[in-house]
Design a protein around this motif. Sequence first.
Motif, PDB file in Angstrom:
ATOM      1  N   VAL A  72      -7.068  -4.879 -14.540  1.00 60.22           N
ATOM      2  CA  VAL A  72      -8.010  -5.871 -14.035  1.00 60.22           C
ATOM      3  C   VAL A  72      -9.121  -6.073 -15.060  1.00 60.22           C
ATOM      4  CG1 VAL A  72      -9.625  -6.450 -12.189  1.00 60.22           C
ATOM      5  CG2 VAL A  72      -7.496  -5.255 -11.640  1.00 60.22           C
ATOM      6  N   ASP A  73      -9.278  -7.296 -15.509  1.00 64.24           N
ATOM      7  CA  ASP A  73     -10.273  -7.627 -16.538  1.00 64.24           C
ATOM      8  C   ASP A  73     -10.155  -6.683 -17.732  1.00 64.24           C
ATOM      9  OD1 ASP A  73     -11.211  -9.757 -15.046  1.00 64.24           O
ATOM     10  OD2 ASP A  73     -12.800  -8.597 -14.093  1.00 64.24           O
ATOM     11  N   GLY A  74      -8.926  -6.361 -18.097  1.00 62.58           N
ATOM     12  CA  GLY A  74      -8.665  -5.540 -19.272  1.00 62.58           C
ATOM     13  C   GLY A  74      -8.709  -4.047 -19.028  1.00 62.58           C
ATOM     14  N   VAL A  75      -9.082  -3.623 -17.836  1.00 58.26           N
ATOM     15  CA  VAL A  75      -9.174  -2.195 -17.524  1.00 58.26           C
ATOM     16  C   VAL A  75      -7.904  -1.755 -16.795  1.00 58.26           C
ATOM     17  CG1 VAL A  75     -10.474  -0.421 -16.288  1.00 58.26           C
ATOM     18  CG2 VAL A  75     -11.679  -2.357 -17.348  1.00 58.26           C
ATOM     19  N   PRO A  76      -7.164  -0.803 -17.365  1.00 56.19           N
ATOM     20  CA  PRO A  76      -5.925  -0.353 -16.716  1.00 56.19           C
ATOM     21  C   PRO A  76      -6.193   0.603 -15.560  1.00 56.19           C
ATOM     22  CG  PRO A  76      -6.253   0.852 -18.755  1.00 56.19           C
ATOM     23  CD  PRO A  76      -7.380  -0.154 -18.657  1.00 56.19           C
ATOM     24  N   ASN A  77      -5.164   0.839 -14.770  1.00 52.93           N
ATOM     25  CA  ASN A  77      -5.180   1.835 -13.689  1.00 52.93           C
ATOM     26  C   ASN A  77      -6.190   1.541 -12.581  1.00 52.93           C
ATOM     27  OD1 ASN A  77      -3.129   3.324 -14.968  1.00 52.93           O
ATOM     28  ND2 ASN A  77      -4.656   4.254 -16.320  1.00 52.93           N
ATOM     29  N   VAL A  78      -6.393   0.276 -12.283  1.00 50.78           N
ATOM     30  CA  VAL A  78      -7.269  -0.106 -11.173  1.00 50.78           C
ATOM     31  C   VAL A  78      -6.437  -0.130  -9.895  1.00 50.78           C
ATOM     32  CG1 VAL A  78      -8.719  -1.935 -10.206  1.00 50.78           C
ATOM     33  CG2 VAL A  78      -8.774  -1.451 -12.668  1.00 50.78           C
ATOM     34  N   ARG A  79      -6.902   0.562  -8.861  1.00 51.47           N
ATOM     35  CA  ARG A  79      -6.202   0.567  -7.565  1.00 51.47           C
ATOM     36  C   ARG A  79      -6.593  -0.704  -6.815  1.00 51.47           C
ATOM     37  NH1 ARG A  79      -6.781   5.978  -8.799  1.00 51.47           N
ATOM     38  NH2 ARG A  79      -4.989   7.228  -8.161  1.00 51.47           N
ATOM     39  N   VAL A  80      -5.713  -1.691  -6.880  1.00 50.22           N
ATOM     40  CA  VAL A  80      -6.062  -3.007  -6.335  1.00 50.22           C
ATOM     41  C   VAL A  80      -6.052  -3.051  -4.812  1.00 50.22           C
ATOM     42  CG1 VAL A  80      -5.387  -4.258  -8.425  1.00 50.22           C
ATOM     43  CG2 VAL A  80      -3.719  -3.924  -6.577  1.00 50.22           C
ATOM     44  N   CYS A  81      -5.596  -1.994  -4.167  1.00 52.63           N
ATOM     45  CA  CYS A  81      -5.652  -1.977  -2.691  1.00 52.63           C
ATOM     46  C   CYS A  81      -7.066  -1.728  -2.190  1.00 52.63           C
ATOM     47  CB  CYS A  81      -4.687  -0.944  -2.118  1.00 52.63           C
ATOM     48  SG  CYS A  81      -5.107   0.764  -2.510  1.00 52.63           S
ATOM     49  N   VAL A  82      -7.944  -1.218  -3.055  1.00 49.97           N
ATOM     50  CA  VAL A  82      -9.329  -0.962  -2.636  1.00 49.97           C
ATOM     51  C   VAL A  82     -10.354  -1.670  -3.521  1.00 49.97           C
ATOM     52  CG1 VAL A  82      -8.866   1.216  -1.443  1.00 49.97           C
ATOM     53  CG2 VAL A  82      -9.363   1.237  -3.885  1.00 49.97           C
ATOM     54  N   GLU A  83      -9.889  -2.332  -4.573  1.00 49.53           N
ATOM     55  CA  GLU A  83     -10.809  -3.068  -5.458  1.00 49.53           C
ATOM     56  C   GLU A  83     -11.024  -4.469  -4.893  1.00 49.53           C
ATOM     57  OE1 GLU A  83     -12.178  -1.640  -8.137  1.00 49.53           O
ATOM     58  OE2 GLU A  83     -13.285  -3.421  -8.777  1.00 49.53           O
ATOM     59  N   ARG A  84     -12.271  -4.852  -4.758  1.00 49.33           N
ATOM     60  CA  ARG A  84     -12.581  -6.145  -4.134  1.00 49.33           C
ATOM     61  C   ARG A  84     -12.470  -7.311  -5.120  1.00 49.33           C
ATOM     62  NH1 ARG A  84     -15.488  -4.953   0.780  1.00 49.33           N
ATOM     63  NH2 ARG A  84     -15.762  -2.706   0.898  1.00 49.33           N
ATOM     64  N   LEU A  85     -12.007  -8.416  -4.610  1.00 51.52           N
ATOM     65  CA  LEU A  85     -11.794  -9.619  -5.421  1.00 51.52           C
ATOM     66  C   LEU A  85     -13.113 -10.327  -5.716  1.00 51.52           C
ATOM     67  CD1 LEU A  85      -9.534 -11.464  -6.610  1.00 51.52           C
ATOM     68  CD2 LEU A  85      -9.675 -12.766  -4.482  1.00 51.52           C
ATOM     69  N   ARG A  86     -13.236 -10.762  -6.980  1.00 52.56           N
ATOM     70  CA  ARG A  86     -14.388 -11.554  -7.404  1.00 52.56           C
ATOM     71  C   ARG A  86     -13.889 -12.793  -8.146  1.00 52.56           C
ATOM     72  NH1 ARG A  86     -15.397  -6.563  -9.330  1.00 52.56           N
ATOM     73  NH2 ARG A  86     -15.123  -7.300 -11.467  1.00 52.56           N
ATOM     74  N   GLU A  87     -14.740 -13.793  -8.211  1.00 50.50           N
ATOM     75  CA  GLU A  87     -14.424 -15.035  -8.923  1.00 50.50           C
ATOM     76  C   GLU A  87     -14.044 -14.740 -10.380  1.00 50.50           C
ATOM     77  OE1 GLU A  87     -14.905 -18.518  -7.807  1.00 50.50           O
ATOM     78  OE2 GLU A  87     -13.775 -18.850  -9.656  1.00 50.50           O
ATOM     79  N   GLY A  88     -12.960 -15.330 -10.839  1.00 52.15           N
ATOM     80  CA  GLY A  88     -12.593 -15.278 -12.246  1.00 52.15           C
ATOM     81  C   GLY A  88     -11.908 -14.017 -12.721  1.00 52.15           C
ATOM     82  N   MET A  89     -11.582 -13.109 -11.821  1.00 57.44           N
ATOM     83  CA  MET A  89     -10.920 -11.868 -12.244  1.00 57.44           C
ATOM     84  C   MET A  89      -9.583 -12.184 -12.905  1.00 57.44           C
ATOM     85  SD  MET A  89     -11.409  -9.068  -9.240  1.00 57.44           S
ATOM     86  CE  MET A  89     -12.382  -7.638  -9.671  1.00 57.44           C
ATOM     87  N   GLN A  90      -9.252 -11.384 -13.906  1.00 55.71           N
ATOM     88  CA  GLN A  90      -7.947 -11.508 -14.556  1.00 55.71           C
ATOM     89  C   GLN A  90      -7.144 -10.274 -14.193  1.00 55.71           C
ATOM     90  OE1 GLN A  90      -8.772 -12.059 -18.703  1.00 55.71           O
ATOM     91  NE2 GLN A  90      -9.428 -14.168 -18.402  1.00 55.71           N
ATOM     92  N   VAL A  91      -6.137 -10.476 -13.351  1.00 55.27           N
ATOM     93  CA  VAL A  91      -5.313  -9.385 -12.835  1.00 55.27           C
ATOM     94  C   VAL A  91      -3.956  -9.457 -13.523  1.00 55.27           C
ATOM     95  CG1 VAL A  91      -4.306  -8.384 -10.758  1.00 55.27           C
ATOM     96  CG2 VAL A  91      -6.528  -9.550 -10.624  1.00 55.27           C
ATOM     97  N   GLN A  92      -3.511  -8.320 -14.030  1.00 59.11           N
ATOM     98  CA  GLN A  92      -2.235  -8.310 -14.750  1.00 59.11           C
ATOM     99  C   GLN A  92      -1.361  -7.163 -14.262  1.00 59.11           C
ATOM    100  OE1 GLN A  92      -4.586  -8.296 -18.597  1.00 59.11           O
ATOM    101  NE2 GLN A  92      -2.639  -9.189 -19.259  1.00 59.11           N
ATOM    102  N   THR A  93      -0.068  -7.427 -14.255  1.00 62.86           N
ATOM    103  CA  THR A  93       0.885  -6.356 -14.001  1.00 62.86           C
ATOM    104  C   THR A  93       0.745  -5.338 -15.124  1.00 62.86           C
ATOM    105  OG1 THR A  93       2.414  -7.942 -13.006  1.00 62.86           O
ATOM    106  CG2 THR A  93       3.337  -5.837 -13.696  1.00 62.86           C
ATOM    107  N   GLN A  94       0.663  -4.086 -14.737  1.00 64.03           N
ATOM    108  CA  GLN A  94       0.510  -3.034 -15.745  1.00 64.03           C
ATOM    109  C   GLN A  94       1.869  -2.539 -16.197  1.00 64.03           C
ATOM    110  OE1 GLN A  94      -2.663  -0.170 -15.228  1.00 64.03           O
ATOM    111  NE2 GLN A  94      -1.177   1.465 -15.509  1.00 64.03           N
TER     112      GLN A  94
END
Length: 104
Positions: A72-94
């Motif tokens: 998420v936004d270039g940071v790996p290993n983000v647990r997206v089940c608990v990370e809140r969505l914000r405008e403009g986020m760049q989410v990528q398959t790791q």
Amino acid sequence: MRITHHPILEFQRGRKVRFTFDGREMEGYEGEPIAAALHAAGVRVLRHSPKLNRPRGFFCAIGNCSSCLMKVDGVPNVRVCVERLREGMQVQTQVGKGDLLESV
Ligand code: FES
């Protein structure tokens, strides 16, 4: 189907925001877990296991299992089940384990 209740997090469904998933424009609601926005858009595979390359999706949904690790936004290993969505986020398959040095 949109997930509206979370087992451990209280989240208010905010305004509609845009974000990208692997370069594709998507919409979700500010403050909801990223995984909820992806799930609502039909995305079920969030990553692939490092060793056997098996698809992984939502599992515990409370930040305990690492099934949903994404970049998420270039940071790996983000647990997206608990990370809140914000405008403009760049989410990528790791791919693989995620390289922390890559984000520095
Ligand atoms: S689904 Fe288990 S940590 Fe996110």
